[in-house]
Scaffold this active site. Structure first.
Site, short mmCIF file in Angstrom:
data_model
loop_
_atom_site.label_atom_id
_atom_site.label_comp_id
_atom_site.label_asym_id
_atom_site.label_seq_id
_atom_site.Cartn_x
_atom_site.Cartn_y
_atom_site.Cartn_z
N ARG A 170 6.97 -5.33 13.32
CA ARG A 170 6.18 -5.20 12.08
C ARG A 170 7.08 -5.37 10.87
O ARG A 170 6.73 -6.03 9.91
CB ARG A 170 5.52 -3.82 12.03
N GLY A 212 0.81 -1.22 0.00
CA GLY A 212 0.00 0.00 0.00
C GLY A 212 0.84 1.27 0.00
O GLY A 212 0.50 2.26 -0.64
N ARG A 264 -1.02 -8.61 -4.01
CA ARG A 264 -1.01 -7.55 -3.00
C ARG A 264 -0.24 -8.05 -1.78
O ARG A 264 -0.42 -9.21 -1.36
CB ARG A 264 -2.45 -7.19 -2.61
N ARG A 310 2.09 11.58 -8.12
CA ARG A 310 1.48 11.56 -6.77
C ARG A 310 2.35 10.86 -5.73
O ARG A 310 1.83 10.33 -4.73
CB ARG A 310 0.12 10.87 -6.79
N SER A 341 -1.02 -5.24 5.08
CA SER A 341 -1.35 -5.59 6.46
C SER A 341 -2.86 -5.79 6.60
O SER A 341 -3.65 -5.42 5.73
CB SER A 341 -0.88 -4.48 7.41
N ARG A 358 7.33 1.83 1.50
CA ARG A 358 7.56 0.38 1.59
C ARG A 358 8.01 -0.15 0.23
O ARG A 358 8.83 -1.05 0.12
CB ARG A 358 6.27 -0.34 1.98
N ASP A 391 -2.61 -5.60 13.50
CA ASP A 391 -3.34 -5.25 14.72
C ASP A 391 -4.47 -6.24 14.93
O ASP A 391 -4.86 -6.95 13.99
CB ASP A 391 -3.86 -3.80 14.68
N1 HPA Z 1 -8.95 -2.30 9.33
C1 HPA Z 1 -8.83 -2.19 8.01
N2 HPA Z 1 -7.68 -2.40 7.38
C2 HPA Z 1 -6.61 -2.72 8.09
C3 HPA Z 1 -6.67 -2.85 9.48
C4 HPA Z 1 -7.91 -2.63 10.12
O1 HPA Z 1 -8.03 -2.74 11.34
N3 HPA Z 1 -5.43 -3.19 9.90
C5 HPA Z 1 -4.63 -3.25 8.82
N4 HPA Z 1 -5.35 -2.97 7.73
#
Ligand code: HPA
Length: 232
Positions: free
Chosen positions: A216, A20, A87, A43, A90, A24, A203
């Protein structure tokens, strides 16, 4: 060249990994690829093409959410003749037995997003990833001794929400939540291309554990190495 990508057609590989975050993207290219060339800066959505163990690959940042992923992956598939996109990103865990840093390979993306409907009138809310890419990921993981969970994810539009996700988890067996796979899989299915996603848990929406930046980064590296070893 498209409205959002300045690269020449020949500067984009047939296989693309999409994190994303643009920074990175640069980190992956500098750490893992040889002969890298910066091929997009519009951009600040950086993209690099280079070689991983002799195989040509482009790392292109998707930005956050379906609209952004939708634009870049559509243009890559349609105008740059990209064949495969993985893709790498996270996700937030929605089930207790998924732990921080676990790797998830996405089987299906479930979403309430209108992306597919706007794209081609499609009404399905559950889109599969590519079986062929998934079998390569499986073989690479076996060779590398990496274990992962294979299952559905909820592709959300709202990162912040007041709804409880329990019914989504129950009804659609979603292990985790993220925000880009539905647009990516929609474009792949509409344009006859291949797409999959490898995610790491950053998370936890049930236990609310938090990750440290260092941890991470390490788990992120495992996911990237798995994606790179999956390309042919
Ligand atoms: N919500 C949506 N997308 C995410 C989250 C989340 O908690 N964590 C990492 N990507």
């Amino acid at each position: 060249m498209t409205p959002h990508i300045e690269a020449k057609k020949e500067d984009i590989a047939k296989i693309v990994l999409m994190p994303g975050d643009p920074l990175r993207c640069r980190m992956i290219a500098e750490k893992y690829l040889t002969d890298i060339k910066l091929v997009n800066t519009i951009r600040n959505q950086y993209a690099y093409t280079g070689y991983y163990k002799g195989k040509r690959v482009t790392i292109f940042s998707s930005g956050m959410g379906c609209p952004s992923m939708g634009i870049y992956s559509y243009e890559l598939f349609k105008f740059y003749e990209v064949e495969e996109i993985i893709r790498v990103g996270s996700c937030g865990a929605l089930v207790e037995d998924l732990k921080l840093y676990d790797v998830v390979v996405v089987e299906n993306s479930y979403s309430l997003s209108n992306y597919l409907y706007e794209l081609e009138g499609g009404l399905t809310r559950l889109l599969p990833s590519s079986e062929e890419l998934n079998s390569r990921i499986y073989n690479a993981a076996k060779k590398m001794g990496i274990s992962y969970r294979f299952g559905n994810v909820h592709c959300a539009d709202a990162f912040y929400n007041e709804l409880n996700s329990e019914s989504i988890v129950k009804d659609f067996n979603c292990l985790a939540v993220e925000m880009e796979t539905f647009a990516l899989f929609s474009n792949a299915s509409t344009l006859g291309k291949k797409a999959s996603a490898i995610l790491t848990v950053s998370d936890h929406l049930i236990t609310h554990e938090k990750t440290t930046p260092e941890e991470r980064q390490n788990s992120f590296n495992t996911m990237i190495e798995l994606a790179l070893e999956s390309i042919e």
